[in-house]
Design a protein around this motif. Structure first.
Motif, PDB file in Angstrom:
ATOM      1  N   ARG A 204       0.805  -1.214   0.000  1.00 30.14           N
ATOM      2  CA  ARG A 204       0.000   0.000   0.000  1.00 30.14           C
ATOM      3  C   ARG A 204       0.840   1.267   0.000  1.00 30.14           C
ATOM      4  N   TRP A 205       1.986   1.248   0.705  1.00 32.16           N
ATOM      5  CA  TRP A 205       2.688   2.500   0.955  1.00 32.16           C
ATOM      6  C   TRP A 205       4.017   2.652   0.230  1.00 32.16           C
ATOM      7  N   ASP A 206       4.630   1.577  -0.230  1.00 28.99           N
ATOM      8  CA  ASP A 206       5.931   1.689  -0.894  1.00 28.99           C
ATOM      9  C   ASP A 206       5.729   1.917  -2.390  1.00 28.99           C
ATOM     10  N   ARG A 207       5.255   3.108  -2.707  1.00 29.58           N
ATOM     11  CA  ARG A 207       4.983   3.497  -4.090  1.00 29.58           C
ATOM     12  C   ARG A 207       5.092   5.013  -4.190  1.00 29.58           C
ATOM     13  N   PRO A 208       5.222   5.553  -5.376  1.00 32.42           N
ATOM     14  CA  PRO A 208       5.417   7.006  -5.499  1.00 32.42           C
ATOM     15  C   PRO A 208       4.296   7.837  -4.894  1.00 32.42           C
TER      16      PRO A 208
END
Length: 289
Positions: A204-208
C-alpha cells in the motif's frame, strides 16, 4: 477528491484504531479535550460516518479510555490516565524501539505458568497480555521473549487478576547449545503472519503516490500510522539475524520514516485547523465517564 472516493476494496481501519492514532498524535501531552464535532469532521475525510464516530466515542468513554467534558451544550472528549499510558506505549514502540531488532544482546526472558483447568478466562487473559508484551509460546506453559521484559504489569496482582503472580515464574538468560535459536523462534512466533502484515503495508505505501484517493496528508498520515501501530503492537521485535532473508519489516520501517517526513507537517497543519478544543486538567486528574 472526497473521502467517499476511497477504494472500498481497501477498507478503512477500524474507527477506534483511527481514534487512538489521532489522539496519540494530536492530543496526548496537550491537556485538552476535543469537541465531538471535530472528530466527525476529521474522520469523515476517511469515509467514517458520524454514527460510527459517535458510537466509538461513547464506547471508549464507557471503557475508561476517554473522559467527557461538557462546556455549555457542547461535549468534548479528553484522555484518561489509562488512555495516556496506552498512547505513550504506542509512541515508544513506533519511534524509540522500532520494529527492527538489529542490536539484540542474545538475552531472553523465559516465563512459565500453571493454572487450574477452571481458570479458562484467566488463562486467556494472561496469554493475551503475554502476546502484547512480546512473548511467544513454546508449549507446556512456557513463553519466551527476545529481550529482558519487566513482567510486573503483565502479572499485576489484585482485582480480577489476583493470583497471577503466585503462579508465574520468570527467568532471564541466553540460549545455550544445542539450542537452534532460529528454529525456536519459528516454533514460538507466527513469522508468516508477521511477514504478511509488513508485505501488505509495503504494497500500500511503498509506491510514489500512496493512497492516491485520500483527500489530503492528514488522511494519509492517520491511515498509515494506524496500520503501522497494528503491526508493531503484535511484533515481538525478533532479532533480525535469526529471521528469514529480506525480512519485510526492514524496508517497511524505512518507508514509514520516509512518509512521515513527507506527511507530518502538512497533516499537523490540517489537524490544527480542524480541532476545536478546551483546556482540561492533566489526564491523571480528569474524571473518566
Amino acid at each position: 477528491m472526497g473521502a467517499e472516493s476511497l477504494d472500498r476494496t481497501d477498507p478503512t481501519p477500524r474507527p477506534q484504531s483511527l481514534m487512538l492514532t489521532f489522539l496519540g498524535n494530536y492530543v496526548v501531552r496537550r491537556d485538552i479535550a476535543v469537541f465531538s464535532g471535530s472528530f466527525i469532521e476529521v474522520f469523515g475525510r476517511l469515509g467514517v460516518g458520524e454514527h460510527a464516530i459517535r458510537s466509538t466515542l461513547t464506547r471508549m468513554a464507557g471503557r475508561g479510555l476517554l473522559a467527557r467534558h461538557r462546556r455549555g451544550r457542547r461535549m468534548h472528549f479528553g484522555l484518561t490516565g489509562r488512555s495516556e499510558r496506552i498512547l505513550l506505549d504506542g509512541e515508544a514502540r513506533v519511534w524509540r524501539r522500532g520494529a527492527v531488532n538489529a542490536d539484540w544482546d542474545g538475552r531472553w526472558t523465559v516465563l512459565s505458568f500453571t493454572m487450574p483447568e477452571s481458570w479458562q478466562r484467566q488463562r486467556h487473559d494472561l496469554r493475551s497480555r503475554l502476546v502484547w508484551a512480546g512473548f511467544g509460546p513454546l508449549g507446556n506453559g512456557i513463553w519466551i521473549a527476545p529481550s529482558r521484559v519487566d513482567v510486573s504489569e503483565v502479572v499485576a496482582p489484585g482485582g480480577r487478576d489476583s493470583g497471577f503472580a503466585e503462579r508465574v515464574k520468570v527467568f532471564h538468560g541466553t540460549a545455550e547449545e544445542p539450542t537452534d535459536v532460529g528454529r525456536m523462534i519459528r516454533d514460538a512466533f507466527d513469522l508468516d503472519g508477521l511477514a504478511a502484515g509488513y508485505r501488505a503495508f509495503l504494497e500500500r505505501w511503498d509506491r510514489p503516490e500512496p493512497l492516491p484517493a485520500a483527500p489530503d496528508d492528514l488522511a494519509r498520515f492517520l491511515w498509515m500510522m494506524t496500520e503501522w501501530l497494528g503491526l508493531v503492537r503484535v511484533d515481538p521485535r525478533l532479532p533480525v539475524q535469526h529471521l528469514p532473508p529480506e525480512w519485510p519489516a526492514v524496508r517497511a520501517q524505512e518507508v514509514l520514516h520516509e512518509l512521515r517526513a513527507r506527511y507530518e507537517s502538512g497533516a499537523r497543519a490540517i489537524a490544527d485547523e480542524l480541532i476545536e478544543f478546551v483546556p482540561v486538567p492533566c489526564p491523571g486528574l480528569a474524571s473518566p465517564a
